[in-house]
Design a protein around this motif. Structure first.
Motif, PDB file in Angstrom:
ATOM      1  N   PRO A  60      -2.706   0.874  -7.488  1.00  0.00           N
ATOM      2  CA  PRO A  60      -1.492   0.049  -7.553  1.00  0.00           C
ATOM      3  C   PRO A  60      -0.509   0.600  -8.577  1.00  0.00           C
ATOM      4  N   GLY A  61       0.725   0.757  -8.155  1.00  0.00           N
ATOM      5  CA  GLY A  61       1.770   1.207  -9.056  1.00  0.00           C
ATOM      6  C   GLY A  61       2.641   0.049  -9.496  1.00  0.00           C
ATOM      7  N   PRO A  62       3.683   0.331 -10.270  1.00  0.00           N
ATOM      8  CA  PRO A  62       4.556  -0.752 -10.730  1.00  0.00           C
ATOM      9  C   PRO A  62       5.330  -1.364  -9.570  1.00  0.00           C
ATOM     10  N   ASP A  63       5.508  -2.665  -9.626  1.00  0.00           N
ATOM     11  CA  ASP A  63       6.341  -3.351  -8.637  1.00  0.00           C
ATOM     12  C   ASP A  63       7.798  -3.076  -8.986  1.00  0.00           C
ATOM     13  N   LEU A  64       8.485  -2.309  -8.156  1.00  0.00           N
ATOM     14  CA  LEU A  64       9.816  -1.809  -8.509  1.00  0.00           C
ATOM     15  C   LEU A  64      10.852  -2.919  -8.685  1.00  0.00           C
ATOM     16  N   PRO A  65      10.960  -3.912  -7.783  1.00  0.00           N
ATOM     17  CA  PRO A  65      11.945  -4.976  -8.024  1.00  0.00           C
ATOM     18  C   PRO A  65      11.696  -5.737  -9.323  1.00  0.00           C
ATOM     19  N   PHE A  66      10.411  -6.004  -9.651  1.00  0.00           N
ATOM     20  CA  PHE A  66      10.137  -6.739 -10.890  1.00  0.00           C
ATOM     21  C   PHE A  66      10.423  -5.866 -12.102  1.00  0.00           C
ATOM     22  N   ALA A  67      10.146  -4.561 -12.016  1.00  0.00           N
ATOM     23  CA  ALA A  67      10.487  -3.669 -13.123  1.00  0.00           C
ATOM     24  C   ALA A  67      11.991  -3.687 -13.384  1.00  0.00           C
ATOM     25  N   ALA A  68      12.792  -3.660 -12.303  1.00  0.00           N
ATOM     26  CA  ALA A  68      14.246  -3.716 -12.473  1.00  0.00           C
ATOM     27  C   ALA A  68      14.677  -5.037 -13.093  1.00  0.00           C
ATOM     28  N   LEU A  69      14.020  -6.134 -12.700  1.00  0.00           N
ATOM     29  CA  LEU A  69      14.343  -7.432 -13.289  1.00  0.00           C
ATOM     30  C   LEU A  69      14.061  -7.452 -14.789  1.00  0.00           C
ATOM     31  N   VAL A  70      12.916  -6.924 -15.190  1.00  0.00           N
ATOM     32  CA  VAL A  70      12.569  -6.906 -16.618  1.00  0.00           C
ATOM     33  C   VAL A  70      13.540  -6.025 -17.387  1.00  0.00           C
ATOM     34  N   LEU A  71      13.890  -4.877 -16.832  1.00  0.00           N
ATOM     35  CA  LEU A  71      14.857  -3.993 -17.494  1.00  0.00           C
ATOM     36  C   LEU A  71      16.195  -4.698 -17.667  1.00  0.00           C
ATOM     37  N   LEU A  72      16.650  -5.370 -16.610  1.00  0.00           N
ATOM     38  CA  LEU A  72      17.947  -6.041 -16.645  1.00  0.00           C
ATOM     39  C   LEU A  72      17.957  -7.165 -17.672  1.00  0.00           C
ATOM     40  N   HIS A  73      17.014  -8.082 -17.559  1.00  0.00           N
ATOM     41  CA  HIS A  73      16.976  -9.222 -18.476  1.00  0.00           C
ATOM     42  C   HIS A  73      16.638  -8.783 -19.895  1.00  0.00           C
ATOM     43  N   LEU A  84      12.464   5.781 -13.604  1.00  0.00           N
ATOM     44  CA  LEU A  84      11.135   6.044 -14.153  1.00  0.00           C
ATOM     45  C   LEU A  84      10.067   5.239 -13.421  1.00  0.00           C
ATOM     46  N   ALA A  85      10.361   3.960 -13.158  1.00  0.00           N
ATOM     47  CA  ALA A  85       9.406   3.135 -12.421  1.00  0.00           C
ATOM     48  C   ALA A  85       9.182   3.681 -11.017  1.00  0.00           C
ATOM     49  N   TYR A  86      10.269   4.115 -10.373  1.00  0.00           N
ATOM     50  CA  TYR A  86      10.142   4.705  -9.041  1.00  0.00           C
ATOM     51  C   TYR A  86       9.313   5.984  -9.080  1.00  0.00           C
ATOM     52  N   GLY A  87       9.545   6.814 -10.097  1.00  0.00           N
ATOM     53  CA  GLY A  87       8.781   8.054 -10.220  1.00  0.00           C
ATOM     54  C   GLY A  87       7.295   7.788 -10.432  1.00  0.00           C
ATOM     55  N   LEU A  88       6.970   6.798 -11.284  1.00  0.00           N
ATOM     56  CA  LEU A  88       5.565   6.471 -11.513  1.00  0.00           C
ATOM     57  C   LEU A  88       4.923   5.940 -10.232  1.00  0.00           C
ATOM     58  N   ALA A  89       5.649   5.096  -9.487  1.00  0.00           N
ATOM     59  CA  ALA A  89       5.113   4.576  -8.230  1.00  0.00           C
ATOM     60  C   ALA A  89       4.887   5.703  -7.223  1.00  0.00           C
ATOM     61  N   ALA A  90       5.829   6.659  -7.154  1.00  0.00           N
ATOM     62  CA  ALA A  90       5.670   7.791  -6.237  1.00  0.00           C
ATOM     63  C   ALA A  90       4.491   8.665  -6.644  1.00  0.00           C
ATOM     64  N   LEU A  91       4.313   8.868  -7.943  1.00  0.00           N
ATOM     65  CA  LEU A  91       3.198   9.684  -8.427  1.00  0.00           C
ATOM     66  C   LEU A  91       1.860   9.050  -8.073  1.00  0.00           C
ATOM     67  N   LEU A  92       1.727   7.758  -8.314  1.00  0.00           N
ATOM     68  CA  LEU A  92       0.479   7.075  -7.989  1.00  0.00           C
ATOM     69  C   LEU A  92       0.278   6.979  -6.481  1.00  0.00           C
ATOM     70  N   GLY A  93       1.378   6.866  -5.724  1.00  0.00           N
ATOM     71  CA  GLY A  93       1.266   6.810  -4.270  1.00  0.00           C
ATOM     72  C   GLY A  93       0.830   8.114  -3.654  1.00  0.00           C
ATOM     73  N   ALA A  94       1.048   9.241  -4.355  1.00  0.00           N
ATOM     74  CA  ALA A  94       0.648  10.546  -3.831  1.00  0.00           C
ATOM     75  C   ALA A  94      -0.828  10.840  -4.038  1.00  0.00           C
ATOM     76  N   LEU A  95      -1.531  10.009  -4.796  1.00  0.00           N
ATOM     77  CA  LEU A  95      -2.954  10.232  -5.039  1.00  0.00           C
ATOM     78  C   LEU A  95      -3.757   9.979  -3.769  1.00  0.00           C
ATOM     79  N   PRO A  96      -4.910  10.628  -3.618  1.00  0.00           N
ATOM     80  CA  PRO A  96      -5.700  10.459  -2.384  1.00  0.00           C
ATOM     81  C   PRO A  96      -6.330   9.082  -2.241  1.00  0.00           C
ATOM     82  N   MET A  97      -6.414   8.322  -3.326  1.00  0.00           N
ATOM     83  CA  MET A  97      -6.948   6.963  -3.246  1.00  0.00           C
ATOM     84  C   MET A  97      -5.825   5.969  -3.518  1.00  0.00           C
ATOM     85  N   TYR A  98      -6.078   4.702  -3.198  1.00  0.00           N
ATOM     86  CA  TYR A  98      -5.055   3.683  -3.443  1.00  0.00           C
ATOM     87  C   TYR A  98      -5.127   3.225  -4.891  1.00  0.00           C
TER      88      TYR A  98
END
Length: 665
Positions: A355-368, A339-353
């Motif tokens: 910031p999307g979720p930081d994927l490694p930190f999202a995985a850390l929060v999910l894990l812990h 889900l975090a990867y999908g949100l980052a890809a969606l925001l990355g496809a926009l014509p402007m910059y």
């Protein structure tokens, strides 16, 4: 966002009136009844002292501000105790305030009027004893003298240690801001995060049960919501209250995530982010001495460790026959990461910059986070809080390490945190409803395995990647080719980008500014300085340490602490004695710019007029002096008399070009 923090702190340290007002307010709040228990006043006051350095007049004024604020806070607390003595006596002893008041009464009965003086120097009792003294009827004629004397002695005890600490690390005008922000981020941020979780958990555990029961009854009776919530909230089940609590966290995290995404879209930039030479607050905090620590922390929270812990616990669930735990573990960590990867890809496809979720930190929060949810289910209520506090502390360290190393933006970390917490609570609700009680000591085994896999993964990640990551942190910025004539005439690239005008965003702009941009090869630069009598700085060794603490001041041996610019150490450092006890110190950093067509680097140069001083008879250091006559600039221009020179914008750096000795400015 980090730059805004620097913009907030800088005027506070630069304006004595604001500094005194802040000191007065903090001392007042720290002394105020009950409020002082949640305000980290002592730490803030020590940090303010560290920010000013050894400046006796300002230290005296700051001590007076601290003392007045403390007197007002103690006096108001005493009056509140006298006015509301009956209500204070009726507070339940099991409440947090009731417990502290009970300790204050016991302390007061044991020491009598002396407790007013003693408590001023005992942190937790400081905001409690004055209100207790008022509620127990201590006469004002006994309270006021003890309170005033204690505040007058306490105030300088707060100022002097901080001032000595700030002065010993650096001249206050040059280094105080960096010290304050570093300590604020690491200590105040950690204190707020951990205590926020602790206080929130305590409040929820004591006061939420009644409200959650009523909410569950209302949801079950609701004609529409009851169809969804009814199966989850069966009366008599032990998980009804935890499920509703998790639902509250889910709603809150969803609201935060929606707010962050909305703000990110509204403030989107048309330019893609790139690593540039601009001075930022995170870059200003960088220092090669701290890089190894944060590299270790960054690798300990890397995707490799997430993979090791995730697969290790999955294997444990499978071996133990915990099928539901395994399924929910995969949903929480695996699907949550997708889900975090999908949100980052969606925001990355926009014509402007955006910031999307930081994927490694999202995985850390999910894990812990989900590991804590599983373990907390079978822990006694009194121990769950400590588990959540440990997880909060670990995530804060990992997140700050990613921020420090330039691997993530603060906004991306916040979006990742909100998304991951929301997903963890959603899967946590399903897990709490579907899974029954676990075997004895199941939670302890789970926590032990989590720590074991985490430490093993961290050791492996550091063994494989420590050297490479540390090298990347200490490499210079990538080179940018700039037309030499455009730089000489405008000081900018074709895109309009300019080099940084200051070494750090912390502290006064007049103190941190760069004085000169010099286009020259390193050999040419060093040769010109050496020919003009500029000397290398003394090395930082045992002799330098002896010079700092020697009773006799020896400027020739007294060291100058190194400076960093965006995490890069100074490449050229020289000093020049002026013969009257004053010295000019020069530091230079190679920027990322190379001028075409001959690839000469552009150097960013700082020069400061200093003199050696002894602080409080304890140690020797250098103090920066004002330079209204620009003597430092005159000495450098004398060394580079064959170069051509050009003044910059008002308050901007000069530009110098050493391309040919026959050219003159």
């Amino acid at each position: 966002m980090m730059d805004r923090l620097g913009q907030f702190i800088e005027p506070l340290l630069a304006d004595p009136a604001m500094l005194l007002a802040a000191g007065f307010l903090i001392a007042f709040l720290e002394a105020l009844a009950v409020v002082g228990l949640i305000v980290p006043g002592i730490l803030l006051l020590l940090l303010i002292g560290a920010g000013i350095g050894w400046d006796p007049p300002l230290m005296a004024a700051l001590s007076a501000a601290f003392a007045l604020g403390a007197m007002l806070g103690d006096g108001l607390s005493y009056l509140l105790g006298r006015r509301y003595r009956d209500r204070l006596a009726a507070l339940p002893p099991e409440s947090r305030t009731g417990r502290w008041l009970g300790r204050g009464r016991a302390f007061f009965r044991r020491h009598g009027g002396r407790s007013v003086f003693i408590a001023r120097f005992v942190g937790p009792l400081r905001p409690i004893v004055p209100v207790v003294a008022g509620s127990l009827g201590l006469p004002a004629r006994h309270f006021l003298p003890r309170m005033v004397i204690a505040c007058l002695l306490w105030a300088p005890a707060m100022v002097v240690p901080g001032a000595l600490f700030g002065e010993s690390l650096e001249l206050a005008a040059e280094f105080g801001g960096r010290l304050v922000v570093l300590l604020l981020v690491l200590l105040i941020g950690g204190w707020l995060a951990i205590n926020g979780v602790r206080i929130g958990y305590d409040l929820a555990s004591r006061r939420s049960t009644w409200w959650l029961k009523r909410l569950g009854q209302w949801l079950r009776r609701h004609p529409r919501l009851g169809r969804l919530a009814g199966p989850l909230l069966v009366p008599g089940q032990r998980e009804v209250i935890p499920v509703l609590g998790l639902a509250g966290v889910l709603l809150l995290s969803s609201a935060v995530l929606l707010t962050l995404l909305t703000l990110a879209l509204l403030t989107a930039s048309p330019m893609l982010p790139e690593r540039v030479a601009a001075t930022t607050l995170s870059g200003s905090l960088r220092t090669p001495l701290a890089d190894p620590v944060f590299v270790v922390l960054g690798l300990a929270g890397s995707p490799v460790v997430v993979l090791v812990v995730g697969l290790g616990l999955a294997a444990f669930f499978a071996a133990a026959g915990r099928r539901l735990a395994l399924i929910h573990w995969g949903l929480a960590v695996g699907v949550g990461s997708l889900l975090a990867y999908g949100l980052a890809a969606l925001l990355g496809a926009l014509p402007m910059y955006v910031p999307g979720p930081d994927l490694p930190f999202a995985a850390l929060v999910l894990l812990h986070g989900f590991a804590a949810v599983i373990a907390a289910k079978d822990l006694p209520a009194t121990r769950r809080k400590w588990l959540y506090l440990a997880v909060t502390a670990a995530l804060m360290l990992f997140g700050f390490a990613r921020l420090y190393l330039g691997q993530a933006q603060l906004y991306s970390l916040a979006i990742a945190l909100a998304l991951a917490v929301g997903w963890v609570t959603l899967i946590g609700i399903a897990y709490r409803v579907r899974v029954g009680p676990s075997p004895r000591r199941w939670a302890h085994r789970l926590i032990g395995l989590f720590v074991m896999f985490g430490l093993g993964g961290a050791v492996a990640a550091n063994a494989l990647g420590y050297g490479a990551l540390l090298d990347t942190q200490q490499q210079p910025l990538p080179s940018v080719v700039v037309d030499a004539e455009r730089w000489w005439t405008t000081g900018a690239r074709a895109s309009g980008e300019t080099l940084s005008s200051r070494r750090t965003v912390l502290g006064s702009a007049a103190v941190q500014r760069f004085d000169v941009q010099l286009a020259a090869r390193a050999e040419t630069f060093r040769r010109a300085l050496d020919a003009a009598g500029w000397q290398p700085l003394p090395p930082l060794d045992a002799n330098a340490l002896r010079a700092v603490f020697r009773s006799r001041l020896v400027p020739e041996a007294l060291p100058h602490l190194p400076r960093d610019y965006n995490g890069q150490a100074q490449q050229i450092a020289r000093r020049l004695p002026l013969g009257d006890g004053r010295w000019v110190v020069l530091r230079a950093w190679r920027s990322s710019w190379r001028l075409s067509p001959d690839e000469r680097p552009v150097w960013l140069i700082q020069m400061r007029l200093v003199e050696p001083v002894t602080v409080a008879g304890l140690f020797n250091t250098w103090r920066r002096l004002d330079d209204p006559a620009d003597e430092a600039m005159q000495r450098l221009r004398a060394a580079g008399e064959a170069w051509r020179w050009r003044s910059g914008a008002p308050d901007g750096p000069w530009r110098a070009d050493a391309r040919g000795s026959d050219l003159s400015g």
